[in-house]
Design an enzyme around this catalytic site. Structure first.
Site, PDB file in Angstrom:
ATOM      1  CB  SER A 128      -0.908   0.030   1.230  1.00 54.09           C
ATOM      2  OG  SER A 128      -1.650   1.239   1.221  1.00 54.09           O
ATOM      3  CE  LYS A 182      -3.002  -2.443  -0.164  1.00 50.89           C
ATOM      4  NZ  LYS A 182      -3.882  -2.227  -1.254  1.00 50.89           N
ATOM      5  CG  HIS A 185      -4.801  -1.026   3.955  1.00 52.84           C
ATOM      6  ND1 HIS A 185      -5.036  -0.509   2.697  1.00 52.84           N
ATOM      7  CD2 HIS A 185      -3.983  -0.139   4.562  1.00 52.84           C
ATOM      8  CE1 HIS A 185      -4.392   0.636   2.554  1.00 52.84           C
ATOM      9  NE2 HIS A 185      -3.746   0.877   3.677  1.00 52.84           N
ATOM     10  CG  ASN A 186      -7.297  -1.751  -0.462  1.00 55.18           C
ATOM     11  OD1 ASN A 186      -6.272  -1.492   0.147  1.00 55.18           O
ATOM     12  ND2 ASN A 186      -7.309  -1.880  -1.774  1.00 55.18           N
ATOM     13  CD  GLU A 189      -7.412   2.896   0.067  1.00 58.49           C
ATOM     14  OE1 GLU A 189      -6.348   2.359   0.410  1.00 58.49           O
ATOM     15  OE2 GLU A 189      -7.799   2.912  -1.124  1.00 58.49           O
TER      16      GLU A 189
HETATM   17  C1  6PG Z   1      -3.256   1.348  -1.527  1.00 62.74           C
HETATM   18  C2  6PG Z   1      -4.538   1.488  -2.302  1.00 62.74           C
HETATM   19  C3  6PG Z   1      -4.367   0.888  -3.654  1.00 62.74           C
HETATM   20  C4  6PG Z   1      -5.394   1.340  -4.644  1.00 62.74           C
HETATM   21  C5  6PG Z   1      -6.746   0.804  -4.387  1.00 62.74           C
HETATM   22  C6  6PG Z   1      -7.809   1.759  -4.778  1.00 62.74           C
HETATM   23  O1  6PG Z   1      -3.342   0.810  -0.440  1.00 62.74           O
HETATM   24  O2  6PG Z   1      -2.229   1.792  -2.014  1.00 62.74           O
HETATM   25  O3  6PG Z   1      -5.577   0.864  -1.643  1.00 62.74           O
HETATM   26  O4  6PG Z   1      -4.286  -0.486  -3.479  1.00 62.74           O
HETATM   27  O5  6PG Z   1      -5.411   2.704  -4.725  1.00 62.74           O
HETATM   28  O6  6PG Z   1      -6.836  -0.357  -5.140  1.00 62.74           O
HETATM   29  O7  6PG Z   1      -8.932   1.032  -4.938  1.00 62.74           O
HETATM   30  P1  6PG Z   1     -10.228   1.541  -5.646  1.00 62.74           P
HETATM   31  O8  6PG Z   1      -9.889   1.780  -7.088  1.00 62.74           O
HETATM   32  O9  6PG Z   1     -11.150   0.412  -5.439  1.00 62.74           O
HETATM   33  O10 6PG Z   1     -10.607   2.818  -4.967  1.00 62.74           O
END
Ligand code: 6PG
Length: 472
Positions: A128, A182, A185-186, A189
């Site tokens: 990430s 991860k 984590h997303n 996010e």
């Molecule tokens: C990270 C982000 C990265 C990416 C996501 C965005 O941790 O660096 O999460 O993995 O930006 O895949 O996901 P979306 O396109 O679903 O918003």
């Protein structure tokens, strides 16, 4: 000659930046991309660096020291399998393949078993931090056998972000544990981003200018809400379109994209019967936003109050701050609950405190308060829910009046706050001594003889009532 310490396949933005990061720590890196021109262009753009551009996979594999360490940075799904298939005949026992994309953890488990059957080693690593993180130091969440982690540790630790001198990488657990963490984590996010967007939307409806909002987020970034996402929000709101002078954010179409990790998180939560209502609301908010054509029709068809704000602006800022802070805690409590549940089910031996600590730097959800999460799990490794930790309990106590007022006021004004309100609903449900599920059990027993337990009888003893017959 086999001289490279590390190889990377897939020179898209993340791949290129990771290569430069690894190289900058003193390693020699071989690179391969399906389109040779991309490889050549990349290597020629970085003269003097310890980079070896390979035209074929054979050449690429041959340039690596054994055991080979090959990181794949290609699109999740089929492309990862395709690259693995091409690599297998070229590799030797104990070579290591690392998938650094956002792969579904069950795919990682399948690949782990498959490669083990071929005598090869596999690491599914969540990475990430976006482009900048990849270049300067991401947060890395590797899963796989501990013995393979030991081989990769020096490289991973040197390229990862550092906070208080500690690298933002630990061995998460076996098999798919790294990609699983991860994925969550997303999900978190998504929650953080949606909560920030709801705060913005309230301010917007209350008549704040974009510049005023930028100032609020910049100020929040100095306090307990400090985080990368708050920081970039302030910066994004400041950005003006050079042609029109309008804030860029105001020109951007309100249709959110998503690549799937949030939806995977919801599916996994449903499978494990874990409530992640804040993350759920965040994913659904993206879905509804993307149905813009329908919303435009509905905005003319379906009525609601016209938002009008006439209160104390400074007080509103404080209230929204508290609603955001409290909701964020709920979102993390839910995400961590899901990680805990799955970790136990899969016997991954996850350490929630250490996982929170590697999210303090490099990754998209890096935030000051993650230190507190680490402290909470250090103080009580068996913590059932983050909300019950004394520090977080206290914040939820002190912020909740403002949080309630924000949800109530936004609701009265017709401003959607799905993640703020889902978070509050979770908080109130979780702390309820008695919920109306007694009536729900009666309904189930009424139509399906599903039986129920009684408060005045021992737990586990089931009862059924002969309910009256309903005609029609
Ligand atoms: C990270 C982000 C990265 C990416 C996501 C965005 O941790 O660096 O999460 O993995 O930006 O895949 O996901 P979306 O396109 O679903 O918003």
């Amino acid at each position: 000659m086999s001289q490279s310490d590390f190889g990377l396949i897939g020179l898209a933005v993340m791949g290129q930046n990771l290569v430069l990061n690894v190289e900058s720590r003193g390693f020699t890196v071989s690179v391969y991309n399906r389109t040779t021109a991309t490889t050549e262009e990349f290597v020629s753009r970085h003269p003097g660096k310890r980079l070896i551009g390979a035209k074929t996979l054979e050449e690429f594999v041959g340039s690596l020291k054994r055991p080979r360490k090959i990181q794949i940075m290609v699109k999740a799904g089929g492309p990862v399998d395709a690259v693995i298939e091409q690599l297998i005949p070229l590799l030797d026992p104990d070579d290591i393949i690392i998938d650094g994309g956002n792969s579904l953890y069950t795919d990682t488990e399948r690949r782990d078993a498959y490669l083990a059957s071929k005598g090869l080693r596999f690491i599914g690593a969540g990475v990430s931090g976006g482009e900048e993180g990849a270049r300067k130091g991401p947060s890395i969440m590797p899963g796989g056998p501990a013995s393979t982690w030991e081989v990769m540790k020096p490289i991973f630790e040197s390229i990862a972000a550092k906070v208080d001198g500690e690298p933002c990488v630990i061995h998460i657990g076996p098999g798919g544990a790294g990609h699983y963490v991860k994925m969550i984590h997303n999900g978190i996010e998504y929650g953080d981003m949606q909560l920030i967007c709801e705060a913005y939307n309230i301010f917007k409806h209350a008549g704040f200018t974009t510049a005023e909002m930028a100032a609020i987020f910049n100020e929040w970034n100095e306090g307990d809400l400090q985080s990368y996402l708050i920081q970039i929000t302030g910066k994004a709101l400041e950005q003006k379109d050079p042609q029109t002078g309008t804030p860029v954010v105001e020109l951007i179409v309100d249709k959110a994209g998503q690549k799937g990790t949030g939806q995977w998180t919801l599916l996994n939560a449903a499978e494990n019967a874990v409530v992640i209502s804040t993350i759920n609301a965040a994913v659904e908010a993206r879905i509804l936003s993307s149905q813009r054509a329908q919303r435009l029709v509905a905005s003319r068809e379906l009525s609601g109050p016209v938002p009008a704000f006439s209160g104390d602006r400074a007080a509103l800022v404080r209230k929204v701050h508290d609603a955001l802070y409290a909701s964020k805690i709920i979102s993390y409590a839910q995400g961590l609950d899901l990680i805990k549940t799955m970790g136990e089910k899969k016997q991954w031996g996850l350490d929630l405190g250490r996982i929170a600590s590697i999210w303090r730097g490099g990754c998209i959800i890096r935030a000051r308060f993650l230190n507190r999460i680490t402290d909470a799990y250090r103080a009580n490794p068996g913590l059932v829910n983050l909300m019950l930790d004394p520090f977080f309990k206290n914040i939820l106590n002190t912020t909740q009046q403002n949080w309630r007022e924000v949800v109530a006021e936004a609701t009265l004004q017709g401003i959607p706050v799905p993640a703020f309100s889902a978070s509050l609903g979770y908080y109130d449900s979780y702390r309820a001594e008695r919920l109306p599920a007694n009536l729900l059990q009666a309904q189930r027993d009424f139509f399906g003889a599903h039986t129920y337990e009684r408060l005045d009888k021992p737990e586990g003893e089931m009862f059924h009532t002969d309910w009256p017959e309903v005609i029609g």
